[in-house]
Design an enzyme around this catalytic site. Sequence first.
Site, short mmCIF file in Angstrom:
data_model
loop_
_atom_site.label_atom_id
_atom_site.label_comp_id
_atom_site.label_asym_id
_atom_site.label_seq_id
_atom_site.Cartn_x
_atom_site.Cartn_y
_atom_site.Cartn_z
N HIS A 105 -7.29 -3.23 10.20
CA HIS A 105 -7.17 -2.94 8.28
C HIS A 105 -5.80 -4.73 8.78
CE1 HIS A 105 -4.39 0.65 9.16
NE2 HIS A 105 -4.57 -0.01 9.26
N GLU A 109 -9.21 -1.05 4.99
CA GLU A 109 -10.11 -0.29 6.05
C GLU A 109 -11.91 -0.82 6.28
OE1 GLU A 109 -8.77 0.90 7.80
OE2 GLU A 109 -8.19 3.89 7.25
N ASN A 155 -8.21 -1.48 14.08
CA ASN A 155 -9.11 -1.68 13.75
C ASN A 155 -9.60 -3.03 12.84
OD1 ASN A 155 -7.93 -0.43 10.84
ND2 ASN A 155 -9.56 0.98 10.97
N ASP A 202 0.46 -1.20 -0.49
CA ASP A 202 -0.11 0.30 0.05
C ASP A 202 1.13 1.51 -0.05
OD1 ASP A 202 1.39 0.12 2.27
OD2 ASP A 202 -0.83 -0.65 3.79
C1 GLP Z 1 -0.10 0.33 8.59
C2 GLP Z 1 -0.10 -0.21 6.78
C3 GLP Z 1 -0.32 -1.93 7.48
C4 GLP Z 1 0.19 -1.68 8.57
C5 GLP Z 1 -0.75 -1.31 9.80
C6 GLP Z 1 -0.14 -1.15 11.33
O1 GLP Z 1 -1.10 1.83 8.12
N1 GLP Z 1 -1.12 0.28 6.25
O2 GLP Z 1 0.09 -2.04 6.53
O3 GLP Z 1 -0.08 -3.18 9.26
O4 GLP Z 1 -0.95 -0.07 9.80
O5 GLP Z 1 1.39 -0.05 11.80
P1 GLP Z 1 1.83 -0.74 12.58
O6 GLP Z 1 2.65 -2.05 12.95
O7 GLP Z 1 2.13 0.46 13.02
O8 GLP Z 1 0.48 -1.40 14.42
#
Ligand code: GLP
Length: 242
Positions: A134, A139, A132, A67
Amino acid sequence: MRIEILADEAAVAVRAADLVCDALRAKPDALLALPTGNTPVLAYAELARRVAASEADFARASIYAIDEFADATRTTPGTNSVFYREHVRLGQRVLHCPNPSAQDPDEHIRAFADAIRRAGGIDLCVLGIGTNGHIAFNEPGSARDSRARVVALTHASREAHTATFGSLAAVPSRGMTLGVADLLEARSIVVLATGARKASIARRAIEGAQTAEVPASWLQSHADVVWVLDAAAAAELSATTQ
Ligand code: GLP
């Protein structure tokens, strides 16, 4: 799904690195789809250490992002482009990330997903999980058959990136993401979750109903998924799962 529960985030990082290295040993020219976020940072450091020690070799591997933000540039602090340049320094053959300044982000991310398919598809996809539920930028509300597309980022997801972008206002409102169906086409999937703030969503994703409200729950339908959690993130799993 296999569930592995380890003591702490350092152990999760080592295990994640082991799983990536296993995939590389099985297929040195593997196509790896790798995530951003805080969760995988230690794993990338461990992989970089192994590369420096000649214990791992990414020279023939391709790495693809899952992404990226829209409405930014490749040098905007906080973008995934910047994250990969900083953290994913493994001597890989190529590292492809969508262009945050693409004129038509919808067309751009669809072409990005097509390029992955033309390159043979994802051998190993490593994912984190948002609080949440995702995965990538899918989302809540993302269907199991959703494809690569532009998405409106939730307040929660934008807030999570305030520090790296400098302020909430600076965090773009749109992202580009591989869809749930694109991620599920990966031959194997590893999901990393660490810390107490992931405990509730990890339980819902692993033990709850498969629902668009928790996009990570769609992973239950894949034949080869390993969840690697630390004890804090696994704290709410039922005894039978643990
Ligand atoms: C981000 C990314 C995801 C990631 C998630 C968790 O926004 N788009 O690919 O897995 O949030 O992030 P974190 O590892 O900082 O909790």
